[in-house]
Structures are given as structure tokens and as C-alpha cells.
Design an enzyme around this catalytic site. Structure first.
Site, PDB file in Angstrom:
ATOM      1  N   CYS A 172       0.834  -1.203   0.000  1.00  0.00           N
ATOM      2  CA  CYS A 172       0.000   0.000   0.000  1.00  0.00           C
ATOM      3  C   CYS A 172       0.863   1.244   0.000  1.00  0.00           C
ATOM      4  O   CYS A 172       1.844   1.330   0.745  1.00  0.00           O
ATOM      5  CB  CYS A 172      -0.911  -0.025   1.229  1.00  0.00           C
TER       6      CYS A 172
ATOM      7  N   GLU B  25     -31.935  -9.061  19.164  1.00  0.00           N
ATOM      8  CA  GLU B  25     -31.196  -7.967  18.523  1.00  0.00           C
ATOM      9  C   GLU B  25     -31.929  -6.662  18.807  1.00  0.00           C
ATOM     10  O   GLU B  25     -33.156  -6.601  18.727  1.00  0.00           O
ATOM     11  CB  GLU B  25     -31.104  -8.211  17.023  1.00  0.00           C
TER      12      GLU B  25
ATOM     13  N   CYS C 170     -14.977 -10.267  18.490  1.00  0.00           N
ATOM     14  CA  CYS C 170     -14.063  -9.511  17.624  1.00  0.00           C
ATOM     15  C   CYS C 170     -13.023  -8.746  18.438  1.00  0.00           C
ATOM     16  O   CYS C 170     -12.232  -7.996  17.874  1.00  0.00           O
ATOM     17  CB  CYS C 170     -14.847  -8.556  16.721  1.00  0.00           C
TER      18      CYS C 170
ATOM     19  N   GLN D 294     -20.994  -9.881   8.738  1.00  0.00           N
ATOM     20  CA  GLN D 294     -19.548 -10.082   8.868  1.00  0.00           C
ATOM     21  C   GLN D 294     -18.807  -9.455   7.690  1.00  0.00           C
ATOM     22  O   GLN D 294     -19.204  -9.607   6.537  1.00  0.00           O
ATOM     23  CB  GLN D 294     -19.228 -11.570   8.962  1.00  0.00           C
TER      24      GLN D 294
ATOM     25  N   CYS E  39      -7.671   0.961  -2.365  1.00  0.00           N
ATOM     26  CA  CYS E  39      -7.518   0.325  -1.060  1.00  0.00           C
ATOM     27  C   CYS E  39      -7.535  -1.185  -1.278  1.00  0.00           C
ATOM     28  O   CYS E  39      -8.522  -1.738  -1.759  1.00  0.00           O
ATOM     29  CB  CYS E  39      -8.631   0.751  -0.108  1.00  0.00           C
TER      30      CYS E  39
ATOM     31  N   CYS F  86      -2.326   6.114   6.639  1.00  0.00           N
ATOM     32  CA  CYS F  86      -3.691   5.695   6.965  1.00  0.00           C
ATOM     33  C   CYS F  86      -3.686   4.838   8.226  1.00  0.00           C
ATOM     34  O   CYS F  86      -2.785   4.027   8.437  1.00  0.00           O
ATOM     35  CB  CYS F  86      -4.268   4.921   5.783  1.00  0.00           C
TER      36      CYS F  86
ATOM     37  N   CYS G  30      -4.710  -0.254   7.947  1.00  0.00           N
ATOM     38  CA  CYS G  30      -3.947  -1.513   7.891  1.00  0.00           C
ATOM     39  C   CYS G  30      -2.614  -1.357   8.619  1.00  0.00           C
ATOM     40  O   CYS G  30      -1.579  -1.102   7.998  1.00  0.00           O
ATOM     41  CB  CYS G  30      -3.718  -1.923   6.435  1.00  0.00           C
TER      42      CYS G  30
ATOM     43  N   ASP H 255     -22.592 -13.067  20.143  1.00  0.00           N
ATOM     44  CA  ASP H 255     -21.682 -12.405  19.196  1.00  0.00           C
ATOM     45  C   ASP H 255     -21.815 -10.905  19.438  1.00  0.00           C
ATOM     46  O   ASP H 255     -22.385 -10.173  18.624  1.00  0.00           O
ATOM     47  CB  ASP H 255     -22.056 -12.775  17.764  1.00  0.00           C
TER      48      ASP H 255
END
Length: 436
Positions: free
Chosen positions: A71, A320, A393, A270, A154, A77, A80, A366
Site C-alpha cells: 500500500c 437484537e 471480535c 460479517q 484500497c 492511513c 492496515c 456475538d
């Protein structure tokens, strides 16, 4: 040691967030854009009591794990932060992060954590991108800043997402409405190749909006819907509460396993389409459900995990709080002819409290990055399911929550790290706990 000092160091290792670590006298120095075993001339840019921060002035010895062709804006940025690492090193750092969190936070030294599951694709895997627009610029925020770093390509976004953003920049300048837009959000259902565009705007009406819609939708037949999201608040929250559908039906449809799922602008789905089936298969395997089990799917989003499990159990209850996601989940159940599932639109803790005496066998959670916290965990253990499957996550909040589960009578059975976010320091985990 003083600010602006220059010195030569060897990078001993890398932290989980991608910084290099060097030692000089009594100082630990954290360095951007350097890889373990590299030797570099560095410049000190910030000093605290026992640590310092530095940038690379000149790289003197290069690591075999360095990747320079990924990149052009990786050092600016904030997205990443593993952009300069090859994939084996990325996986090594993520595995160590998971192991360290369970040792240090959950206080579990002998936990058998499985080797991380690599992503089938490390480029072009993201099915969602949201970019801010400001001062006639469109891009990502610079690290620790509100200034925008523009980009042409990107590498983690799909090609069509990149191309739409480039064309949208031209269109907004053409109609002189750049300042009226806050963000542009794109959702790309990779398997079905359908695209949703969400224009997050600062005011009720945008000049020439019909022409803007016509220009972009006529060029990309993959665009099935465009939504105006009105956000007039002075806040960092991207999406506002009010929306208008200005093209299409307001949703796209994605294929997963042998099912179809409708996705709207606020529905959670996801990010890594290619790894999602592996993640959900792990969740199903770890749940170890039977045809007589009743399963609760907390934070169910559009109902993907729950509907996958409904085929193997007696009944699923999905919970939810996002109304549009629940609407999509109910539609998805009908779309896939799944009758043994129901969805509750409620706060997770309040909803789960109603199930304390309902004979729940398995609970799947989750949650958002912040995790469950003690109140929700206590309610889950009061229900006393035989098994809890936790999809996370954020391994730090996962380890924190698992420690509480352990104190309340549950033991960890299996832990599987999953790389859902190549080229970043984020790592997903699937974990199962059984009742002692």
C-alpha cells in the site's frame, strides 16, 4: 534521551498493534513501520517517563518478513497497521495476542488455544467500506487525526467499491455538493455481486440528487439500491436516525451456505465474506447442538448464525436491538423457509432475563467490541445452559468476560482464533464453554 535525537537500533519484536520495540539504556522505544530483526536509524518524536516513540529515518537492515509493495499510504492511513508485515508474521502476532490476553486477563496459563485459522483471501475481502468526505477530499482518517488521507486503490476493499468511490468524488465535485456529504458507505454482497450505496448527508435536501443517483447507478448495474441517511448532529457517529430510499428497495441480498440474506443499511453482517462460512461452521460445531435443543442467539443481527443452527435444533430465539436488523432477520427466515426461529427486538440483557426458567440448552453470543460485561454474564449463568458459544471480535474483552464465566461455574472447552481482518491487528475468536 531527548526529542529529535537520532540513533541506530535493532527491532527486537513487534507489538500486537504493529509497532516495533527497541531498547536503549532504560528506555523502551516504540517505532512505526519497522519489522522485528530490522536495523534502522530512528528519530525520537515523543518521550515519556520510561518510554519513547520514534520514526524510521533510514532502514539499514531489512527483515525477510517485510512487505513494501502492499500500500502506498500504509504509513499514513490508520487502517492496515500490519501492511508492512508478510502474512506469516501477521498470523504469529495475532496468535500471540490471543494467548497473552488469556494469560494476563483471564489468568489462564494452560489453556489449549488452537492455531489461528488463516483467511482464504488477504486482499479484496471487505464487503463494506465507509469513507468520510471533507474539504473536497474523500478517503480515510490519518492515524490519530481528523485529516483525510486520499487513496486510489484500497487493497482490502473490492475493486467495484474502489471504482465507485473514485467516480463519486468526480460526481460530487461536478455538482458542487461535496460539503453536503459527511460519509459515503458501500456494502458489496460479494457472492451475489449486489451493491448498496448509502449517502450520509448533513442536511435534508441535496441539490441535483436525482442526477447524482442517475449518474452513478447507470454506470454500475451492480448498484441495486441507494439510501439517503440524514445526520445533522455534531457527532462522531456515522449514521443518523432518519433515512430515505431514493433508488431501489433499500436492501441487497447475499448468498451464504445454501441460504439467502437480506441486508439493509444498518444491518450487521460479517466483514470478510470469504471467511464467514468458516466462522459460522465453527460456531455450529462448538455449540454441539442436538435436534431437541433450544438455542438463544444473542446480538443476532440479520439472523445468520441462528438460521444456520435452526436446521440442527428444535428452536432458536434471536435477540437484537437494531429494529432494521430484526426486520431483515424475520424476512430472511421466511425467505429461507425456516419456521423454528423467532426474533425479539429488545435490549439483550432485558430479553435474556425473560428466559431464566425456559429450559435453554445453548446460548450463542456475538456481541459488539465492548463485550458482555458482568450483568449480562450473570443472567446467562442464571439460565444455566449446558453450553455457551462466544464469538468475539475483541480478544481482550473476551478474556475479561471468560474470567467472570469461570467464576460463575463455566469452564473453557475450546478456543479457535480466526483471521477475519488480514493486514490489521484485529482478530476474531470462537470459544465454547461448558457448565461445570
Amino acid at each position: 534521551m531527548r526529542k529529535n535525537d537520532e540513533l541506530t537500533v535493532t527491532c527486537l519484536n513487534n507489538t500486537y498493534d504493529g509497532l516495533g520495540v527497541a531498547k536503549v539504556d532504560d528506555y523502551t522505544i516504540f517505532i512505526r513501520n519497522i519489522v522485528e530483526e530490522e536495523v534502522a536509524k530512528i528519530k525520537i518524536v515523543k518521550i515519556k517517563k520510561n518510554i519513547a516513540f520514534a520514526i524510521v529515518v533510514e532502514l539499514l537492515k531489512t527483515s525477510i518478513h517485510r512487505r513494501d509493495d502492499y500500500c502506498t499510504i500504509g504509513d499514513k492511513c490508520g487502517g492496515c497497521n500490519y501492511a508492512h508485515f508478510d502474512y506469516p508474521l501477521q498470523l504469529k502476532l495475532k496468535q500471540k495476542r490471543v494467548e497473552d490476553c488469556f494469560k494476563q486477563i483471564a489468568k489462564m496459563d494452560n489453556l489449549n488455544i488452537k492455531p489461528i485459522l488463516p483467511s482464504p483471501h488477504i486482499l479484496r475481502y471487505r464487503n463494506k467500506v465507509q469513507v468520510p468526505t471533507r474539504d473536497n477530499k474523500m478517503g480515510f482518517y490519518r492515524t490519530h487525526s481528523n485529516s483525510i488521507v486520499e487513496f486510489d486503490d484500497c487493497k482490502v476493499q473490492t475493486n467495484i467499491s474502489n471504482n465507485i468511490l473514485k467516480d463519486m468524488k468526480i460526481i460530487l465535485n461536478q455538482y458542487d455538493v461535496f460539503d453536503d456529504f459527511r460519509h459515503i458507505l458501500i456494502k458489496h454482497a460479494i457472492n451475489s455481486n449486489q451493491v448498496m450505496l448509502v449517502f450520509v448527508i448533513r442536511k435534508e435536501n441535496i441539490n441535483n440528487i436525482e442526477k447524482i443517483v442517475e449518474d452513478i447507478s447507470s454506470k454500475y448495474r451492480e448498484i441495486k439500491t441507494i439510501v439517503l441517511n440524514i445526520n445533522t448532529e455534531d457527532t462522531n457517529v456515522i449514521l443518523g436516525d432518519r433515512e430515505k430510499i431514493i433508488f431501489g428497495d433499500g436492501y441487497i441480498t447475499e448468498n451464504l451456505f445454501d441460504m439467502k440474506f437480506r441486508i439493509s443499511s444498518k444491518s450487521f453482517y460479517q466483514i470478510n465474506t470469504y471467511q464467514t462460512e468458516n466462522l459460522y461452521q465453527l460456531a455450529l460445531d462448538y455449540a454441539d447442538i442436538t435436534k431437541d435443543d433450544v438455542v438463544v442467539d444473542m446480538f443476532c443481527g440479520t439472523g445468520t448464525i441462528g438460521m444456520f443452527m435452526a436446521k440442527a435444533c428444535k428452536k432458536v430465539i434471536g435477540i437484537e436491538i437494531v429494529e432494521s436488523a430484526v426486520k431483515d432477520a424475520r424476512f430472511n427466515a421466511k425467505l429461507n423457509n425456516i419456521e423454528n426461529i423467532e426474533f425479539w427486538c429488545e435490549d439483550a440483557n432485558k430479553a435474556i432475563a425473560k428466559l431464566v426458567n425456559e429450559g435453554i440448552d445453548v446460548i450463542v453470543v456475538d456481541p459488539p467490541r465492548k463485550g458482555l460485561h458482568s450483568e449480562g454474564i450473570k443472567i446467562i449463568t442464571d439460565i444455566n445452559p449446558k453450553r455457551v458459544v462466544y464469538v468475539s471480535c475483541d480478544v481482550a474483552t473476551l478474556a475479561r468476560d471468560v474470567k467472570i464465566f469461570k467464576e460463575l461455574g463455566y469452564s473453557v472447552d475450546k478456543v479457535q482464533p480466526v483471521d477475519m481482518f488480514p493486514n490489521t491487528n484485529h482478530v476474531e475468536c470462537v470459544l465454547s464453554m461448558i457448565r461445570k
